[in-house]
Design an enzyme around this catalytic site. Structure first.
Site, PDB file in Angstrom:
ATOM      1  CD  GLU A   1     -14.251   3.548  21.696  1.00 19.33           C
ATOM      2  OE1 GLU A   1     -15.193   2.801  21.354  1.00 19.33           O
ATOM      3  OE2 GLU A   1     -13.728   4.373  20.924  1.00 19.33           O
TER       4      GLU A   1
ATOM      5  CG  MET B   1     -32.445 -14.153  35.100  1.00 19.42           C
ATOM      6  SD  MET B   1     -32.814 -15.561  36.176  1.00 19.42           S
ATOM      7  CE  MET B   1     -31.226 -15.811  36.959  1.00 19.42           C
TER       8      MET B   1
ATOM      9  CG  PHE C   1     -15.915  15.976  14.492  1.00 24.68           C
ATOM     10  CD1 PHE C   1     -17.010  15.265  14.017  1.00 24.68           C
ATOM     11  CD2 PHE C   1     -14.677  15.346  14.516  1.00 24.68           C
ATOM     12  CE1 PHE C   1     -16.872  13.958  13.576  1.00 24.68           C
ATOM     13  CE2 PHE C   1     -14.531  14.042  14.079  1.00 24.68           C
ATOM     14  CZ  PHE C   1     -15.641  13.348  13.603  1.00 24.68           C
ATOM     15  CD  GLN C   2     -14.657  11.771  16.801  1.00 25.24           C
ATOM     16  OE1 GLN C   2     -13.497  11.993  17.118  1.00 25.24           O
ATOM     17  NE2 GLN C   2     -15.059  10.614  16.265  1.00 25.24           N
TER      18      GLN C   2
ATOM     19  CE  LYS D   1      -5.707  17.072  18.170  1.00 28.72           C
ATOM     20  NZ  LYS D   1      -6.307  16.789  16.868  1.00 28.72           N
TER      21      LYS D   1
END
Lengths: 592, 163
Positions: free
Chosen positions: A68, A487, A130-131, A180
């Protein structure tokens, strides 16, 4: 699930449909109304209904990234290269939290993106389902605005508002969280032509009184400097900037985000200003009598110690964001407005200035303190960038990662056009370059796209090789491979007595094999003489991404450099000798 | 550093207050007091924040607040003529000997006794912050058990001069 089948076949048809549609269908239809071409995303449980609605959709191309974070950086790259809004779709919980770095990056660099996140059903919100993750709470401080859609009747309006907010005023990311059950419930589709937000009225035109005050200061100036930033690019004002600079005969210093706003090969260009900017742009900003800041924000990487920044100049600041004005440095004349609109009104009022002496002085500085490096048998990163510039005639879209690769690109690639320099400036996100280049390549088909990386950063989103190969993107992925987190190593070299703590990348993969394993092409070069032939070979490949592994000299530092919170008096120029380098180190120790 | 009374109108929406409070914490601004409630318009809440800071900081606070999409209006009342009130409930230890004196003090401050028990009385007072502070100082020697303050609420005066 879906009841109507062919609702999304025609673009723009019957937007006042009375047919009830599911939230998922409304979502797809709304994006078509917004003329979305590409969507970068990753499916999951909470958005499975949305993905179902997208199954037969042909108007919008969904690009399945492999992470993602890659999706958000790709959307940023697309947005920066095209000026259009980048769109991301991910699932709830980990899908949403994986976007956070990209969203923060877009916020810092004012990139217009809309990130749609799935969410658990409304009755489960707050239940540690969940999630589930409170992505609205998490992203509140790193978005321009965010929305939780609680009612399917609000969905179309919210999407319209999200695109409006992301793309107007000072652009930025907007997150839309879509539970959802909301996406499964039905409502008539009604896409608003415009949205009115009581608390959001970007001011574009600039106050005429302020513009007149600015004109007075400018017309009295003999040593002006235009200090320009990413705002010029965001407002598509490069032509207006060019006209102003030419009319005034004023030199132009660009911030990291501003590179490309003014052609880097023009005589008035002084290149980049700031920590690793050119010696002469920093000195000119320091010594000018009139500093015209245009779409730049007096970032600490430019000002160093703000109290000592450009001490003798009268300052004008043009910015669309009122909060950017006088945040770090007090200015004499602020002008709140869109850069393009303001310049359109300001340029006709200013007089051509007599800057002959000033420009001669700057030419002298350029001759005395040019950007330089020592070339030898071992590959120098600076040389690679210079050759890419030459081979692409300055016409490529270049994305960079963060660190030395980014600074050298900013120094040695003379960006000739706006929307060519795509980099993570504000947040400084490693792993940005490669996915951003993918996004840029979807948006820009007629110019080569190069992704410049270090060997550290490329490994942060290397999984996107699969995406690039699947989509046959002809990316040139350049790795400036020195085996170090360069760096940080440079700072440890200069400020921490060369105690190299955890900056060695000992077990780098064989990048050629890695490229091939993904189905891309790979090249490696370790001698200076091989650089150009290798680049030429790589540029012939146009049906898949190619990784070019340049084994560069291990320890090289980026100069000039103004140590953190320092002043122009402390600039360390590129050392001409070992002795001079040792002196520079002692000097920087003292600054620390 | 001067105290500033900032009056904010914000869309009366889920999470809107959080945006304001989050802005203060994320950018390290100070909040002396905050009070929230609906305004004359149901869809808009009024938030009154008292904050301390240099002029530069206050200027940034106001600009940053204005930048929030849900915020419709921000006014720094400090340089205006405005009325301010704070409500406070103070539970003070009280017994037969001290009760009448406490009631006298309460009366002087034009406050009300709203609860009484053998060991304590609870006083409700409203007024400017200074008045509330002065009252607390007077009650302190008796033994303050609990205090609940609302924080300052304020509105701009319609006419110049005190009414």
């Amino acid at each position: 699930m879906r009841t109507t089948v062919n609702i999304i076949t025609k673009h723009g048809d019957n937007i006042m449909s009375t047919n009830e549609m599911t939230g998922s269908e409304i979502f797809v239809k709304s994006l078509i109304e917004e003329n979305v071409e590409y969507m970068f995303g990753y499916p999951g449980g909470a958005v499975i209904g949305v993905y179902d609605a997208m199954h037969d959709m042909s108007h919008i191309k969904h690009i399945l990234t492999r992470h993602e974070q890659g999706a958000v950086h790709a959307a940023e790259g697309y947005a920066k290269a095209t000026g259009k809004v980048g769109v991301v779709l991910v699932t709830s919980g980990p899908g949403a939290t994986n976007t956070v770095t990209g969203v923060a990056d877009a916020y810092m660099d004012s990139v217009p993106i809309v990130v749609f996140t799935g969410q658990v059903s409304t009755h489960l919100i707050g239940n540690d389902a969940f999630q589930e993750a409170d992505i609205i709470g998490i992203t509140r401080s790193i978005t321009k605005h965010n929305f939780l859609v609680k009612d399917v009747k609000q969905l179309a309006w919210t999407i319209k508002a999200a695109f409006h907010i992301a793309s107007t005023g000072r652009p930025g990311p907007v997150v839309v969280d879509m539970p959802k059950d909301v996406m499964a419930s039905k409502a008539p589709f009604l896409y608003p032509k415009e949205v009115k937000l009581r608390g959001y009225h970007p001011f574009y035109f600039g106050h005429m009184g302020q513009i007149n005050k600015a004109v007075e200061i400018i017309n009295a100036s003999r040593k002006p400097v235009l200090y320009v930033g990413g705002g010029v690019i965001n407002s598509n004002a490069s032509t207006e900037l060019f006209n102003l600079a030419k009319k005034l005969n004023a030199p132009v210093a660009m911030t990291l985000m501003g590179l490309g706003a003014y052609p880097g090969d023009d005589k008035l260009s002084m290149g980049r200003v700031g920590v690793h900017g050119t010696w002469y742009s920093n000195v000119a900003v320091d010594q000018c009598d009139c500093l015209i800041a245009i779409g730049s924000r007096f970032d600490d990487r430019v000002t160093g110690n703000p109290a000592m920044f450009s001490p003798n100049s009268r300052k004008i600041h043009i910015d669309i964001d009122p909060s950017a004005i006088s945040k770090n440095v007090k200015v004499d004349v602020p002008i709140v407005g869109d850069v393009r609109h303001v310049l359109e009104r300001l340029t006709p009022l200013v007089n051509p200035l007599n800057t002959k002496e000033w420009l001669e002085q700057i030419e002298e500085w350029k001759a005395e303190h040019p950007l330089r490096y020592e070339n030898g048998n071992e590959i120098r990163a600076q040389y690679v960038i210079e050759k890419i510039y030459e081979l692409t005639n300055g016409n490529a879209v270049i994305t960079t990662d963060v660190g030395q690769n980014q600074m050298w690109t900013a120094q040695f690639y003379k960006f000739l056009n706006p929307r060519s320099n795509i980099t993570s400036g504000g947040l400084g996100t490693m792993g940005f370059s490669f996915p951003a280049a993918m996004g840029a390549a979807f948006g820009v088909k007629d110019r080569p796209v190069f992704s410049i990386n270090g060997d550290g950063g490329i490994q942060m989103n290397i999984q996107e090789m699969a995406t690039a190969v699947s989509n046959k993107l002809p990316l040139k992925i350049v790795i400036l491979n020195n085996g170090y987190l360069g760096m940080v190593r440079q700072w440890q070299d200069l400020f921490y007595k060369k105690r190299y703590s955890h900056v060695t990348l000992g077990n780098n993969p064989d990048f050629v094999k890695l490229a091939e394993a993904f189905g891309g092409a790979g090249f490696v070069a370790d001698k200076t003489e091989e650089v150009v032939p290798t680049l030429e070979e790589a540029m012939k490949i146009n049906d898949r991404p190619v990784i070019i592994d340049f084994r560069t000299i291990k320890e090289d530092n980026v100069f000039p450099m103004i140590p953190s919170a320092g002043t122009v008096a402390q600039i360390i120029d590129y050392p001409k000798s070992v002795k001079e380098l040792e002196m520079a180190k002692t000097q920087s120790e003292a600054v620390k | 550093m001067k105290k500033h009374t900032i009056s904010i109108l914000v869309e009366n929406k889920f999470g809107a207050l959080n945006r304001i409070v989050g802005l203060f914490s994320a950018r390290g601004y100070n909040i002396d007091s905050i009070s929230v409630g609906t305004s004359e318009d149901d869809s808009v809440a009024r938030v009154t924040i008292v904050s301390k800071g240099d002029d530069d900081v206050i200027e940034q606070i106001i600009k940053q607040l204005n930048k929030l999409i849900d915020v419709t209006k921000v006014v720094d009342l400090t340089y205006d003529n405005f009325v301010e009130r704070e409500l406070v409930l103070i539970k003070v230890a009280a017994n037969r000997n001290s009760r009448s004196e406490l009631m006298q003090i309460s009366e002087i401050f034009r406050s009300k006794i709203i609860d009484i028990s053998p060991r304590s009385i609870t006083i409700e007072a409203t007024g400017s912050e200074q008045k509330v502070d002065a009252m607390i100082k007077m009650l302190d020697p008796f033994g303050i058990k609990e205090i609940a303050r609302t924080g300052r609420v304020a509105l701009k005066r319609e006419f110049e001069g005190t009414v």
